[in-house]
Every structure is written in structure tokens, then in C-alpha cells.
Design an enzyme around this catalytic site. Sequence first.
Site, PDB file in Angstrom:
ATOM      1  N   ASP A  24       0.856  -1.027   0.167  1.00  0.00           N
ATOM      2  CA  ASP A  24       0.211  -0.146  -0.239  1.00  0.00           C
ATOM      3  C   ASP A  24       1.238   1.859  -0.017  1.00  0.00           C
ATOM      4  O   ASP A  24       0.476   2.279   0.662  1.00  0.00           O
ATOM      5  CB  ASP A  24      -0.342   0.283   0.829  1.00  0.00           C
ATOM      6  CG  ASP A  24      -2.340  -1.474   1.069  1.00  0.00           C
ATOM      7  OD1 ASP A  24      -1.662  -2.190   0.502  1.00  0.00           O
ATOM      8  OD2 ASP A  24      -2.420  -1.253   2.139  1.00  0.00           O
ATOM      9  N   LYS A 129      -6.739  -4.274  -3.519  1.00  0.00           N
ATOM     10  CA  LYS A 129      -7.470  -5.707  -1.949  1.00  0.00           C
ATOM     11  C   LYS A 129      -8.515  -4.499  -1.377  1.00  0.00           C
ATOM     12  O   LYS A 129      -8.185  -3.483  -0.504  1.00  0.00           O
ATOM     13  CB  LYS A 129      -6.875  -6.143  -0.830  1.00  0.00           C
ATOM     14  CG  LYS A 129      -5.464  -4.523  -0.463  1.00  0.00           C
ATOM     15  CD  LYS A 129      -4.101  -6.039   0.936  1.00  0.00           C
ATOM     16  CE  LYS A 129      -3.470  -5.109   1.085  1.00  0.00           C
ATOM     17  NZ  LYS A 129      -4.123  -3.083   2.469  1.00  0.00           N
ATOM     18  N   CYS A 162      -2.351  -2.593   7.737  1.00  0.00           N
ATOM     19  CA  CYS A 162      -2.425  -3.689   7.146  1.00  0.00           C
ATOM     20  C   CYS A 162      -0.796  -4.255   6.383  1.00  0.00           C
ATOM     21  O   CYS A 162      -1.274  -5.254   6.205  1.00  0.00           O
ATOM     22  CB  CYS A 162      -1.905  -2.298   5.277  1.00  0.00           C
ATOM     23  SG  CYS A 162      -4.011  -1.508   5.662  1.00  0.00           S
TER      24      CYS A 162
END
Length: 226
Positions: A24, A129, A162
Amino acid sequence: MIAVGAQPFGYELSPGHTALVVIDMQRDFVEPGGFGASLGNDVSLLHTAIPPIAALLAAWRARGWPVLHTRECHRPDLSDCPPAKRERGDPTLRIGDPGPMGRLLIAGEAGADIIPALAPAPGEWVIDKPGKGMFWATGLHERLQAAGITHLLFTGVTTEVCVQTSMREANDRGYVCLIVEDATESYFPEFKRAALDMISAQGAIVGWRAPSSAVLSALDANAVSR
Ligand code: TIU
């Protein structure tokens, strides 16, 4: 196997079967005006992770080893964004709201892009995701199995959200995981420290930890192999 100096004890990296995972590193988390900033965070705290990730990417690319980037984002109609996620808390902007980099955390918008300094190279995997973890609703486990990937090195943001969620999911699926300490960052330095500690405690209960210098020097000490 390539021996990497790590905590709580040495890590054995499997050449060619170890994917570098970059979680990310999107404009929405790293730049002003995105999702991370909407939650009230100082996004500049994440920038120190960028050069170590770039160095690891260069090392993996030089060896032709697998690289996997993830992006936390949702479909434009928000059909994969649970209301419980969108309605949480009191952010200045919510997921899907228009911001200076487009709609927050929406696939295809500028904010959902990976920052240019770490842009995926042709052939590298890019996994979108909808959750914090990279295995939820992505089909990733099956793809990793088909590619013969057994080991995962984790980098990216944020450490305790994450990255940690993805590493825990991976550990439960049998991957041998290491988190690269200086290639991950959090908006909360104390949460980063705690996450690294809880990952490697109890005999690497979730996985190993090491600085990028230890990974890179271990690779340099070994002949380039595929
Ligand atoms: N808020 C925060 O720390 N992180 C996230 O919402 N997503 C990721 O960590 N990528």
C-alpha cells in the site's frame, strides 16, 4: 538458502521463491489530501520507508525474483466496501468521497496509485485489496502457491495495520515471513515498535525482523541466482 541476520534468530531466504511484498505505498497514504491525512495523520512520517523499499526493489529486480505490490482500494460503486468500514469514525473525508487526488481509496483514481518512486515494473504483481489484509477477497494464496512462492519479505505501510494484518494472514497460510524494519512505517512510532516486537516475540510467533542492510548484505554475499 541465503542466511539473513535477523531477530529473534537467523532467517533462511529461499532464492527465487521469496517474494518482496510492498504493501500500500499509495499516494492516498503517503501524500497530503489522501485517506491517511483524512484520518488526521501526519503523512510525512511514512517517507523514511521509501529509500529502503527502493533499494530492496532494485535488488529483487536485478535477480529476477518475484515482486508483489498491494493497493488498498475499492470499486467505484463501493460494492466491496462494507458500510462498517466506510462509516467508521469521524474522518474529514470518507472512502469514496472526492478529494484533491480523486475519490479516496477508489481504484483508478490518482490517490490509489502507487507513488512514482516505487512504481511497479512490468511483470510485477499488483494486487488490489478491499481489506487491510492482502489475502481477504483477492485470490492471492492460490496465485502464490501456483508460482511456488514459499517465503515473503514484508515492507510498506502502515506497520501495525495493513502490513501486520497481511503478515499474520500469510503466517497462518504457511509462508515463512520477515518484516524489514526500516522499509515499513507507521503514523504512530510507538505502534510500529510494538508491532515489530509482537511479530518477532515468542520465537518468531508471526515471523522474523531485520533491517534492509542485513537483507541486502546477505544478498551481496551470495552469487546472483534465480
Ligand atoms: N490507517 C492506517 O494506518 N492504515 C490503513 O488504513 N491502511 C494501511 O495500513 N494500508
